[in-house]
Design a protein around this motif. Sequence first.
Motif, PDB file in Angstrom:
ATOM      1  N   THR A 124      44.433  47.486  36.236  1.00 31.69           N
ATOM      2  CA  THR A 124      45.323  46.733  36.761  1.00 31.69           C
ATOM      3  C   THR A 124      45.135  46.374  38.494  1.00 31.69           C
ATOM      4  OG1 THR A 124      46.797  48.399  37.180  1.00 31.69           O
ATOM      5  CG2 THR A 124      46.936  47.152  34.995  1.00 31.69           C
ATOM      6  N   ALA A 125      45.924  45.398  38.890  1.00 28.64           N
ATOM      7  CA  ALA A 125      45.936  45.061  40.365  1.00 28.64           C
ATOM      8  C   ALA A 125      47.164  44.500  40.672  1.00 28.64           C
ATOM      9  CB  ALA A 125      44.990  43.638  40.548  1.00 28.64           C
ATOM     10  N   ILE A 126      47.537  44.241  41.932  1.00 29.53           N
ATOM     11  CA  ILE A 126      48.922  43.560  42.211  1.00 29.53           C
ATOM     12  C   ILE A 126      48.539  42.633  43.237  1.00 29.53           C
ATOM     13  CG2 ILE A 126      49.409  45.627  44.032  1.00 29.53           C
ATOM     14  CD1 ILE A 126      52.483  45.017  43.213  1.00 29.53           C
ATOM     15  N   GLY A 127      48.908  41.509  43.187  1.00 30.06           N
ATOM     16  CA  GLY A 127      48.742  40.190  43.933  1.00 30.06           C
ATOM     17  C   GLY A 127      49.918  39.826  44.612  1.00 30.06           C
ATOM     18  N   MET A 128      49.789  40.398  45.855  1.00 30.51           N
ATOM     19  CA  MET A 128      51.060  39.803  46.945  1.00 30.51           C
ATOM     20  C   MET A 128      50.216  38.944  47.732  1.00 30.51           C
ATOM     21  SD  MET A 128      52.558  43.355  48.054  1.00 30.51           S
ATOM     22  CE  MET A 128      52.043  44.736  47.207  1.00 30.51           C
ATOM     23  N   THR A 129      49.233  39.655  48.550  1.00 27.93           N
ATOM     24  CA  THR A 129      48.480  38.603  49.635  1.00 27.93           C
ATOM     25  C   THR A 129      48.168  37.308  49.236  1.00 27.93           C
ATOM     26  OG1 THR A 129      48.344  40.796  50.737  1.00 27.93           O
ATOM     27  CG2 THR A 129      46.965  38.898  51.861  1.00 27.93           C
ATOM     28  N   GLU A 130      48.193  36.213  50.101  1.00 30.03           N
ATOM     29  CA  GLU A 130      47.372  34.990  49.932  1.00 30.03           C
ATOM     30  C   GLU A 130      46.777  34.414  51.332  1.00 30.03           C
ATOM     31  OE1 GLU A 130      50.477  32.008  48.621  1.00 30.03           O
ATOM     32  OE2 GLU A 130      50.915  33.346  46.926  1.00 30.03           O
ATOM     33  N   PRO A 131      45.799  33.609  51.222  1.00 33.08           N
ATOM     34  CA  PRO A 131      45.279  33.323  52.348  1.00 33.08           C
ATOM     35  C   PRO A 131      46.071  32.962  53.764  1.00 33.08           C
ATOM     36  CG  PRO A 131      44.216  32.207  50.271  1.00 33.08           C
ATOM     37  CD  PRO A 131      45.508  32.884  50.081  1.00 33.08           C
ATOM     38  N   GLY A 132      47.329  32.096  53.309  1.00 35.15           N
ATOM     39  CA  GLY A 132      48.229  31.896  54.171  1.00 35.15           C
ATOM     40  C   GLY A 132      49.413  32.944  54.619  1.00 35.15           C
ATOM     41  N   ILE A 160      42.387  41.075  47.069  1.00 33.38           N
ATOM     42  CA  ILE A 160      43.057  41.996  45.815  1.00 33.38           C
ATOM     43  C   ILE A 160      42.298  42.974  45.356  1.00 33.38           C
ATOM     44  CG2 ILE A 160      44.310  41.690  43.583  1.00 33.38           C
ATOM     45  CD1 ILE A 160      45.719  40.203  46.090  1.00 33.38           C
ATOM     46  N   THR A 161      42.795  44.386  45.326  1.00 34.88           N
ATOM     47  CA  THR A 161      42.083  45.496  45.145  1.00 34.88           C
ATOM     48  C   THR A 161      41.954  45.462  43.571  1.00 34.88           C
ATOM     49  OG1 THR A 161      42.898  46.729  47.153  1.00 34.88           O
ATOM     50  CG2 THR A 161      41.985  47.875  45.104  1.00 34.88           C
ATOM     51  N   ASN A 162      40.959  45.860  43.129  1.00 32.17           N
ATOM     52  CA  ASN A 162      40.663  45.804  41.635  1.00 32.17           C
ATOM     53  C   ASN A 162      40.601  44.185  40.985  1.00 32.17           C
ATOM     54  OD1 ASN A 162      40.600  48.522  41.594  1.00 32.17           O
ATOM     55  ND2 ASN A 162      42.733  48.727  40.792  1.00 32.17           N
ATOM     56  N   GLY A 163      40.688  43.345  41.956  1.00 33.54           N
ATOM     57  CA  GLY A 163      40.950  41.872  41.441  1.00 33.54           C
ATOM     58  C   GLY A 163      39.994  41.397  40.506  1.00 33.54           C
ATOM     59  N   ALA A 164      38.566  41.560  40.767  1.00 33.25           N
ATOM     60  CA  ALA A 164      37.633  40.900  39.906  1.00 33.25           C
ATOM     61  C   ALA A 164      37.390  41.817  38.534  1.00 33.25           C
ATOM     62  CB  ALA A 164      36.189  40.853  40.476  1.00 33.25           C
ATOM     63  N   SER A 165      37.922  43.275  38.551  1.00 33.79           N
ATOM     64  CA  SER A 165      37.792  43.965  37.555  1.00 33.79           C
ATOM     65  C   SER A 165      39.113  43.861  36.489  1.00 33.79           C
ATOM     66  CB  SER A 165      37.251  45.256  37.714  1.00 33.79           C
ATOM     67  OG  SER A 165      36.850  45.301  39.001  1.00 33.79           O
ATOM     68  N   ALA A 166      40.179  43.655  37.034  1.00 33.12           N
ATOM     69  CA  ALA A 166      41.553  43.827  36.312  1.00 33.12           C
ATOM     70  C   ALA A 166      41.818  43.246  35.054  1.00 33.12           C
ATOM     71  CB  ALA A 166      42.883  43.447  37.354  1.00 33.12           C
ATOM     72  N   ASP A 167      42.391  43.692  34.131  1.00 31.39           N
ATOM     73  CA  ASP A 167      42.733  43.269  33.015  1.00 31.39           C
ATOM     74  C   ASP A 167      44.274  42.732  33.004  1.00 31.39           C
ATOM     75  OD1 ASP A 167      40.665  44.083  31.396  1.00 31.39           O
ATOM     76  OD2 ASP A 167      41.284  46.170  31.703  1.00 31.39           O
ATOM     77  N   MET A 168      44.832  43.063  34.057  1.00 30.27           N
ATOM     78  CA  MET A 168      46.187  42.596  34.270  1.00 30.27           C
ATOM     79  C   MET A 168      46.760  42.725  35.609  1.00 30.27           C
ATOM     80  SD  MET A 168      49.507  43.925  34.723  1.00 30.27           S
ATOM     81  CE  MET A 168      50.361  45.448  33.928  1.00 30.27           C
ATOM     82  N   ILE A 169      47.511  41.896  36.149  1.00 30.52           N
ATOM     83  CA  ILE A 169      47.898  41.904  37.537  1.00 30.52           C
ATOM     84  C   ILE A 169      49.427  41.516  37.387  1.00 30.52           C
ATOM     85  CG2 ILE A 169      47.496  39.301  37.723  1.00 30.52           C
ATOM     86  CD1 ILE A 169      46.634  39.928  40.717  1.00 30.52           C
ATOM     87  N   VAL A 170      49.929  42.305  38.438  1.00 29.40           N
ATOM     88  CA  VAL A 170      51.426  41.900  38.619  1.00 29.40           C
ATOM     89  C   VAL A 170      51.313  40.864  39.737  1.00 29.40           C
ATOM     90  CG1 VAL A 170      53.669  42.934  39.596  1.00 29.40           C
ATOM     91  CG2 VAL A 170      52.212  44.080  37.845  1.00 29.40           C
ATOM     92  N   LEU A 171      51.692  39.994  39.705  1.00 31.94           N
ATOM     93  CA  LEU A 171      51.634  38.618  40.361  1.00 31.94           C
ATOM     94  C   LEU A 171      52.792  38.336  41.155  1.00 31.94           C
ATOM     95  CD1 LEU A 171      49.121  36.852  40.998  1.00 31.94           C
ATOM     96  CD2 LEU A 171      49.901  35.097  39.872  1.00 31.94           C
ATOM     97  N   VAL A 172      52.824  38.223  42.456  1.00 33.27           N
ATOM     98  CA  VAL A 172      54.078  37.754  43.241  1.00 33.27           C
ATOM     99  C   VAL A 172      54.055  36.367  43.365  1.00 33.27           C
ATOM    100  CG1 VAL A 172      55.284  38.096  45.235  1.00 33.27           C
ATOM    101  CG2 VAL A 172      53.744  40.070  44.406  1.00 33.27           C
ATOM    102  N   VAL A 173      54.999  35.738  42.653  1.00 33.27           N
ATOM    103  CA  VAL A 173      55.044  34.289  42.573  1.00 33.27           C
ATOM    104  C   VAL A 173      56.522  33.696  43.321  1.00 33.27           C
ATOM    105  CG1 VAL A 173      53.626  34.186  40.768  1.00 33.27           C
ATOM    106  CG2 VAL A 173      56.030  34.347  40.230  1.00 33.27           C
ATOM    107  N   LYS A 174      56.578  32.619  43.546  1.00 29.30           N
ATOM    108  CA  LYS A 174      57.740  31.796  43.853  1.00 29.30           C
ATOM    109  C   LYS A 174      58.205  30.914  42.199  1.00 29.30           C
ATOM    110  CE  LYS A 174      58.907  32.084  48.347  1.00 29.30           C
ATOM    111  NZ  LYS A 174      58.240  31.245  49.311  1.00 29.30           N
TER     112      LYS A 174
END
Length: 382
Positions: A124-132, A160-174
């Motif tokens: 797994t990974a966690i997706g907070m950071t974006e280019p902007g 995103i750490t583990n981004g390319a290998s992850a099976d699941m991500i907790v994604l931060v969205v609006k």
Amino acid sequence: MKKYLPSWHDDEVSALSELAAGFFEREVVAHNEKWDAQHRIDREVWLKAGELGLLCCSIPEEYGGGGGTFAHDLAVFEAQGYAGDLALGISVHSGIVPHYIAEYGTEEQKKTWLPGMATGEILTAIGMTEPGAGSDLKAIKTTAIRDGDDYIVNGSKTFITNGASADMIVLVVKTDPKAGAKGVSLLIVDLRDCQGFVVGRVLDKVGQHGADTSELSFTDVRVPVSNLLGDAEGQGFGQLMAQLVQERLIIGAQASGAMNRAVQETIAYTKSRQAFGHSLFEFQNTAFELAECQTIARTCEVFLDHCIQSHLRGELDPSEAAMVKYWLTEQQCAVIDRCVQLYGGYGYMREYLIARMYEDARVQKIYAGANEVMKGIIAKSL
Ligand SMILES: Cc1cc2nc3c(=O)[nH]c(=O)nc-3n(C[C@H](O)[C@H](O)[C@H](O)COP(=O)(O)OP(=O)(O)OC[C@H]3O[C@@H](n4cnc5c(N)ncnc54)[C@H](O)[C@@H]3O)c2cc1C
């Protein structure tokens, strides 16, 4: 010199720490050239970590975890720091993501994800950071707009750490792009066979070369509404703030382990190398530098001990969590830099552990909240 015995290391935690130390040496450090070249650590290593009980140590046993406290997790991360190689994204996979699921997930979400995460079969990974948007999390642009029983997700994430290998991500969205922090939600996104999900570059970094740190993009990705974390939209910002305290302890534990290892390695090296008819260690400057570095490492261990004990009692103040992240990473970088100097040219050669530790350390002051952000949190509490 006598080792410091932290009060959070009971017999069980100490045993886990030894197990983890052996694992990192055997499975990560011993193959670091391979991991560096492929910017990823093989799944087999994750499965071995799972077999040894090094993943999800503080997740309840009924969900496949170790049933321990967060001290058990921290022992693994401290051992990783001591091994001198931070490439395995275990802190994200085992120290961060499962806690979002365990804390905010439904029974079904817990049963779906946690057991596989504990064995290493689901990465797994966690997706907070974006280019902007990095430090200013509420400025993220990734949206999840409701369409019947699904959300339609659009946006991109980076670093995103583990981004390319992850099976699941907790994604931060609006989920409500106009509502600022109140429009932020967390979604569980299954990345296996995920239409519209693309892995971009696996990034080339200054250190932690074996780590998979990637760019991800989401175009009209359908995610079931049942994958929302929490019982209503808009809770994401609060969920993130609550969990970031543990993330800061993780970084502190890694930093403490790394500092102690750097000093140990440098004592051994300077005692073994000769110059001007005696060992390097016999230069008073070298011995005094190491005396100072050891003092810094020891005082950091004691402060970390205090913060971990407070956390285990449920009393850790966010400003102290910020202090431990800020102060220990500043000291980690400073101590390792001084150690490199005492090695001379060999300290700049990647075949020496100290050089790799120097590269790996730098980002500790940046991720998990830049140290300036930590100072802001501390300043607000004054
Ligand atoms: C190797 C690596 C792994 C990472 N893994 C992940 C991951 O798994 N998931 C994820 O979501 N993100 C991850 N990140 C992203 C990381 O958390 C961000 O890089 C970090 O939060 C900083 O954001 P930014 O890079 O956008 O910098 P910016 O937000 O642009 O900040 C740049 C600099 O501005 C200054 N600054 C910013 N805000 C303030 C402030 N409030 N007060 C004073 N000064 C300030 C600081 O000096 C800061 O370093 C990772 C990053 C790296 C490098």
